[in-house]
Scaffold this motif. Structure first.
Motif: not given
Length: 443
Positions: A1-12, A16-19, A42-45, A114-121
């Motif tokens: 599932m971890l691989k699918e998660f990362k692929n989905f984030i990348s494909q869509n 960015n990793p620094e966000d 290890t994303y910033r959140f 707090f200057q977050f780039s995105y809200l994730a739901t």
């Protein structure tokens, strides 16, 4: 599932990793798995939790679970408690609507502060299917059929690749602690009714209905993009701006395939719905019909649809004159209206009769008292003149000035009633139709 998660984030291209991402975590299995995946990558959140105080000690236990998870992952934790029932009552909305509004109002504050780039739901594939079914039941356009998009403005949904059962299985495998909201089992809410009653029936037809929906959703999203591009091109060709107004040529519109649908898409930004667009399309042959949205007024004229901001609508002491009217009653007078051919027309010399070039008029006309700052181009002149100066020249007594009325076309004064028309609207050799307004006394 971890691989699918990362692929989905990348494909869509979700981020960015620094966000820096703000995670909306309720304590349920979906959001707790999302937090686990963010931590593993290890994303910033940071984590935000809303306590709506609707389930007593259970709500507080949810908050404590999320707090301990944030501490374990060593990330910043935000929590806010809301008196949701009272706020819903004060706002006059349902508890569910109040909770949704409170949640996103607070999340937007955190994003800014707090200057977050995105809200994730943590919306997943089942949620997307429920949304599509819900929209379909309400009567939706193409946009509503694609479900929930992976990304919209500053909101991302990185779990949309996964089914609910996959998330639960993963949570069990990784021994992720989570809490179940007992209200999710109640079918009194529309979404729960779809979740527990409708979707299981669909799964009897197709056990893999969720994955099937995922493919259909992508196709609908692609079709919507194609539609937007084509509608954009049609907008450029069919919709013309004229000052504050927008014009749609009736002849051009009638040439379009599925003209009512095309019209509904063009009118959507003006607040007109599909049913109104169909009604307007069916009445294109008529003249003088008026339709209203919250912010705009649409008039069916002879050759065009005219869309005007309601902000430009007349004041309470203003009367609209449609091209189809034959009599208008003012304050102490009546206006008799007639349309005739300009061929062999003899221009009247009577000051109480205005003969105007109908082709230059923008309906509805407006009848109102004169105002300070009004101006026009008096017949026979080439330069504009203030009405206040005109009335001085005409030697209109001070006590009678308040009885002076004007007729306007859009932003132009075309007739000082009983005195003079505007030179720009006079009858010429090129005029085809004459719009005649005659003032008569009326008690």
């Amino acid at each position: 599932m971890l691989k699918e998660f990362k692929n989905f984030i990348s494909q869509n291209s979700l981020f960015n990793p620094e966000d820096k991402i703000l995670l909306a975590i309720s304590g349920g299995v979906d959001s707790m798995v999302m937090a686990y995946l963010f931590h593993q990558c290890t994303y910033r959140f940071a984590v935000a939790h809303c306590n709506f105080k609707l389930r007593g000690e259970a709500s507080d236990a949810d908050e404590e679970l999320v707090r301990s998870m944030a501490k374990k992952y060593e990330v910043k934790f935000f929590a806010r408690q809301f008196e949701t029932e009272q706020i819903a009552k004060d706002r006059g909305v349902s508890i569910q609507m109040a909770a949704r509004d409170l949640r996103y109002e607070w999340f937007d504050e955190l994003l800014d502060d707090f200057q977050f780039s995105y809200l994730a739901t943590a919306h997943h594939l089942n949620d997307a299917l429920e949304t599509t079914l819900f929209n379909l039941a309400k009567g939706t356009g193409i946009a509503g059929l694609k479900g929930i998009p992976p990304k919209s403005q500053n909101r991302i949904r990185p779990m949309l690749f996964a089914e609910k059962k996959t998330i639960e299985s993963f949570a069990g495998e990784k021994k992720i602690t989570w809490r179940e909201d007992q209200s999710n089992a109640s079918v009194k809410y529309h979404r729960n009714l779809l979740r527990h009653k409708v979707i299981p029936l669909l799964e009897k037809i197709n056990p893999d209905v969720i994955r099937g929906f995922s493919i259909s959703s992508r196709k609908v999203a692609a079709a919507e993009n194609v539609l937007k591009a084509n509608i954009g091109a049609l907008n450029e060709r069919l919709l013309k701006k004229s000052g504050q107004d927008f014009l749609i040529g009736k002849e051009d519109l009638l040439k379009q395939l599925e003209g009512a649908f095309v019209l509904s898409e063009i009118l959507k930004p003006f607040g007109f719905n599909y049913s109104q667009a169909c009604d307007i399309y069916d009445k294109l042959s008529g003249v003088g019909k008026k339709f209203l949205s919250e912010r705009y007024q649409l008039n069916i004229d002879r050759e065009e649809l005219i869309i005007s901001p309601i902000l430009l609508s007349p004041a309470p002491d203003t009367i609209l004159i449609e091209s189809t009217h034959d009599t208008i009653t003012g304050q102490g007078f009546q206006l008799k209206i007639q349309q005739v051919s300009a061929a062999d027309f003899v221009i009247p010399t009577d000051r109480n009769t205005a003969a105007l070039d109908m082709g230059k008029l923008n309906f509805p006309l407006q009848l109102r008292p004169w105002q300070d700052g009004d101006w026009f181009v008096p017949l026979g002149m080439r330069h504009k003149k203030k009405l206040s100066d005109f009335m001085i020249d005409e030697k209109i007594p001070l006590n009678l000035k308040k009885r002076v009325f004007v007729v306007k076309s859009a932003e132009d004064i075309v007739w000082i009633i009983g005195h003079r028309i505007d030179d720009r609207y006079k009858i010429t050799a090129r005029s085809r139709q004459v719009f005649i307004i005659k003032k008569e006394a009326h008690d």
